[in-house]
Design a protein around this motif. Structure first.
Motif, mmCIF file in Angstrom:
data_model
loop_
_atom_site.group_PDB
_atom_site.id
_atom_site.type_symbol
_atom_site.label_atom_id
_atom_site.label_comp_id
_atom_site.label_asym_id
_atom_site.label_seq_id
_atom_site.Cartn_x
_atom_site.Cartn_y
_atom_site.Cartn_z
ATOM 1 N N HIS A 1 -130.271 -107.301 -6.922
ATOM 2 C CA HIS A 1 -131.120 -106.224 -6.266
ATOM 3 C C HIS A 1 -130.224 -104.998 -6.055
ATOM 4 O O HIS A 1 -130.829 -103.806 -6.232
ATOM 5 C CB HIS A 1 -131.549 -106.704 -4.674
ATOM 6 N N GLU A 2 -128.863 -104.896 -5.660
ATOM 7 C CA GLU A 2 -128.371 -103.460 -5.177
ATOM 8 C C GLU A 2 -128.061 -102.735 -6.651
ATOM 9 O O GLU A 2 -128.437 -101.632 -6.827
ATOM 10 C CB GLU A 2 -126.967 -103.787 -5.020
ATOM 11 N N ASP B 1 -128.684 -110.520 -3.587
ATOM 12 C CA ASP B 1 -128.111 -109.102 -3.149
ATOM 13 C C ASP B 1 -127.563 -108.225 -4.257
ATOM 14 O O ASP B 1 -127.726 -107.131 -4.213
ATOM 15 C CB ASP B 1 -127.438 -109.154 -2.030
#
Length: 463
Positions: free
Chosen positions: A183-184, A180
């Protein structure tokens, strides 16, 4: 008028126990009595010199001198010195750190300098003050955290409500092993590069993105070579001494920086303790000289010459770097009057990598004081500096002749004078090796030559 001669820098040469310490003590005492801001960098650390510092400050009613020691583990004795307190840009901090690395510029040094500059600029943009410790931590972690914070600032200022959808449109499908956090960050980078108008882009973020997109393998090699430099400057007691934390209530030592030292006309004695660790001593000395050079540049740009800064560097071959050469060359414009002491020219050549480089440094010193010198190369340098003169020889011949031929005695006599001139050194090399302790030959600004003896300052309590 006499002080004006020393704006071009002063070089003191002399072999061990020839009197360099006595000479430095003599001229340093004068600087303290004049009220100069005084900085004395002593690689080997002489307790006798520090006591002389204390006596001079006491005579001048200037209190106890400040003392910095890289190996000091006490939290009550000595001072902490923030070597990154005075700066205008991240480039100045990068130059300061890279001054620790000896040798000429190469691709590695250029990339490493650019890397440090980028991290420093990013921290400044985020309102953080770069320190050696924080720079080391951030470079070790990577650019991702700083880049994320910078782009989030831009998102708050310029992004639309649907900015995330706009950014994800330019991203490929998310991989299964993509966390995450990764991806952020990819979404933020995509929005900045593809959605945000280019006229809103900043150079700081652009430099961070270059590192972000750079080959991870190559970047890791650069940082792996760069981290030992930071390790030297942040290991052990240096972590708190050179990167002081004002919020640390347990450390009672005062925090100083170059600007506050000069403004207060402080007297600082730096004991680098090179006998215990020559590498750390060299690194710390180089950092302090780089810091002073940066501040001298600031003073020159602002036209500040209200305080005279007297810098003394003993055993200069241990800490010589480009900033010190700049101080010798142009430091007087920023109010810095530099004195360096060395034992031999080969010592300097070994540190700088060549005799040519050593000669370049020595050529920046407008004044020379030569005590006893034993090696031929140093003697030749000194005799070259003093130059040559004509030595006149006069040969006188007297003759007489008596003749008793034909019983008539006669006498004849004659005299002749022959004058020749030979160009020889003013100070023959062999004389330099025979000078008694504390005696010297000097060539001062304006071509003034002299022979002298250093007065030995003895405290009344020692009699």
């Amino acid at each position: 008028r006499a002080l004006k001669n020393f704006e071009g820098g002063l070089l003191i040469v002399g072999t061990t126990q020839a009197g360099k310490g006595v000479m430095l003590n003599f001229i340093m005492t004068q600087a303290i009595l004049r009220g100069d801001a005084v900085i004395f960098i002593d690689p080997k650390g002489s307790d006798r010199m520090y006591k002389a510092f204390c006596r001079a400050c006491e005579k001048a009613d200037r209190g106890k001198p400040l003392r910095f020691h890289p190996g000091n583990r006490s939290k009550t004795d000595g001072i902490r010195f923030d070597v990154t307190a005075v700066f205008s840009t991240g480039a100045q901090i990068a130059t300061r750190v890279m001054s620790v690395v000896p040798g000429e510029d190469n691709v590695f040094k250029q990339f490493a300098w650019s890397c440090i500059k980028t991290f420093a600029d990013a921290m400044i943009e985020l309102g953080e003050k770069p320190s050696l410790k924080s720079l080391s931590q951030n470079i070790n972690k990577g650019i991702e955290d700083l880049l994320r914070a910078l782009i989030l600032q831009a998102v708050k200022q310029h992004a639309d409500t649907d900015w995330r959808e706009q950014a994800e449109y330019f991203l490929p499908a998310r991989r299964e092993n993509c966390t995450d956090a990764i991806h952020e960050l990819n979404v933020l980078v995509s929005w900045y590069e593809n959605v945000l108008p280019t006229y809103l882009h900043t150079m700081v973020v652009g430099e961070c993105l270059k590192i972000f997109h750079h080959s991870k393998e190559h970047y890791s090699k650069i940082t792996a070579t760069l981290m030992p430099i930071f390790a030297m400057l942040t290991s052990g007691p240096l972590e708190e001494s050179l990167s002081p934390d004002p919020s640390d209530a347990s450390d009672k030592r005062p925090i100083w920086d170059m600007e506050s030292l000069v403004k207060c006309k402080g007297v600082l004695y730096v004991n680098l303790d090179s006998l215990s660790d020559s590498m750390i001593a060299s690194a710390v000395g180089s950092m302090l000289l780089s810091d002073l050079t940066a501040y001298a540049g600031k003073r020159y740009n602002l036209g500040l010459n209200d305080v005279r800064i007297s810098l003394y560097v003993d055993e200069a071959s241990n800490v010589i770097n480009q900033p010190l050469i700049e101080l010798l060359n142009k430091g007087a414009e920023g109010g810095v009057y530099t004195t360096i002491a060395i034992q031999t020219v080969p010592d300097l050549a070994h540190r700088l990598g060549s005799v040519h480089a050593a000669r370049m440094v020595l050529g920046n010193c407008n004044n020379l004081i030569a005590l006893r010198c034993k090696d031929r190369e140093t003697q030749d340098f000194v005799t070259e500096t003093f130059g040559k003169t004509y030595i006149h020889n006069v040969d006188t011949t007297l003759s007489t002749h008596a003749d008793t031929h034909l019983g008539m005695p006669s006498f004849k006599g004659g005299a002749s004078h022959k004058r020749t001139a030979v160009r020889e050194e003013i100070i023959p090399s062999e004389y330099l090796g025979k000078l008694p302790n504390a005696q010297f030959f000097a060539s001062l600004g304006g071509g003034h030559l002299m022979k002298g003896r250093v007065p030995v300052i003895i405290d009344d309590e020692e009699n």
